[in-house]
Design an enzyme around this catalytic site. Sequence first.
Site, mmCIF file in Angstrom:
data_model
loop_
_atom_site.group_PDB
_atom_site.id
_atom_site.type_symbol
_atom_site.label_atom_id
_atom_site.label_comp_id
_atom_site.label_asym_id
_atom_site.label_seq_id
_atom_site.Cartn_x
_atom_site.Cartn_y
_atom_site.Cartn_z
ATOM 1 N N ARG A 228 -1.071 0.546 -2.715
ATOM 2 C CA ARG A 228 -0.909 1.731 -3.553
ATOM 3 C C ARG A 228 -0.986 2.960 -2.658
ATOM 4 N NH1 ARG A 228 0.818 -1.066 -6.912
ATOM 5 N NH2 ARG A 228 0.171 -1.343 -9.082
ATOM 6 N N HIS A 276 8.912 1.163 -3.487
ATOM 7 C CA HIS A 276 8.027 0.339 -4.323
ATOM 8 C C HIS A 276 8.761 -0.909 -4.835
ATOM 9 C CE1 HIS A 276 4.206 0.468 -7.021
ATOM 10 N NE2 HIS A 276 4.600 -0.781 -6.831
#
Length: 313
Positions: A228, A276
């Site tokens: 993250r 991502h």
Amino acid sequence: MTAKPLLLFVSAHDNADPWVAELKAQLPEVEVRVWPDCPDKAAVDYALVWKPPAGLLATLPNLKVIFSLGAGVDGLLADPALPDRPLVRMVEPGLTEGMTEYVCLHVLRWHRDSPLWEQQQRDRVWKQSAHVPLARERRVGVMGLGALGSDAAAMLAALRFDVAGWSRSPKDIPGVKGFHGADQLPAFLARTEILVCLLPATAETDGLLDAGLFAGLPRDAVVINASRGQVLVEEDLLAALDSGHLRGATLDVFRTEPLPPDHPFWTHPKVTITPHVAAITQARTGVQQVVDGFRRHQAGQPLVNLVDRSRGY
Ligand code: NDP
Ligand code: OXD
């Protein structure tokens, strides 16, 4: 006639069609609806969610279990109105295999100096290296040895890398040297030439990849972050790259997503960016986990892959 249990699918990103098709095929005993098609919120028993609108889950009074479409639940836990119901995170082979492919691809890419050869091709330069090390001579460190990190570390070891892993609690993964806890972090970092981060975003890991941590890595180390964006202090990474301490970085996740067009990462010569996509939950295998959770819950058995809210993962 008793009504079927109702599962509500809520996702800001995913195309619902493959999920609904798999849910209907694998869970015929359940009625499936896709948010915002939900005329009776009191009828919802289960929710399968990725980035639901904040507060939505709190409006489902009879919700029994929340299934996350993602492995990381930091976004869900950030909702102050998240109801106090069992929260099951996604652990499924598609996600695990996809992440392991991503990690191996980018570790090998830096290990074999691909960014340098690509630059030399652009510059029409023919310049060989005096020494091309083998994987067994390359020390890789994986931070986070959970569902994803343990599989990636084991595959890197199978590729003959000299692999270590760091986690909160001790682990015993064949071929992987184990380090755990804050006390053993400096020793783990000192032996790590390619660092792979697969930690969850929690209060403890927020900003963990910072200037102090980079200083603990040997010169010319590489950082790969597929966990993250919150785990990384972006300015500190830029400073460590620009000072020459770090050789490069591959980044899949960012504090702000999509990455803003004017962000320095886009054009930094030492940074590789992916949007991502390191690992994506697969509908067929992801639904199998939901089926398992649904059946366990209906049978009164304990759920697996439950999030511990006090730890944040
Ligand atoms: P897990 O919960 O299975 O594993 C987390 C690991 O991190 C565990 O080994 C845990 O240690 C360790 N850990 C957590 N906190 C600390 C800490 N403070 N210090 C040391 N170690 C710590 O998660 P997954 O492997 O399933 O997923 C990891 C993350 O990957 C997700 O949270 C998500 O953010 C990210 N992800 C990113 C994707 C992408 O496409 N970029 C796709 C999927 C996930 P212990 O084992 O001792 O508890
Ligand atoms: C996840 C992700 O957490 O895709 O599953 O980031």
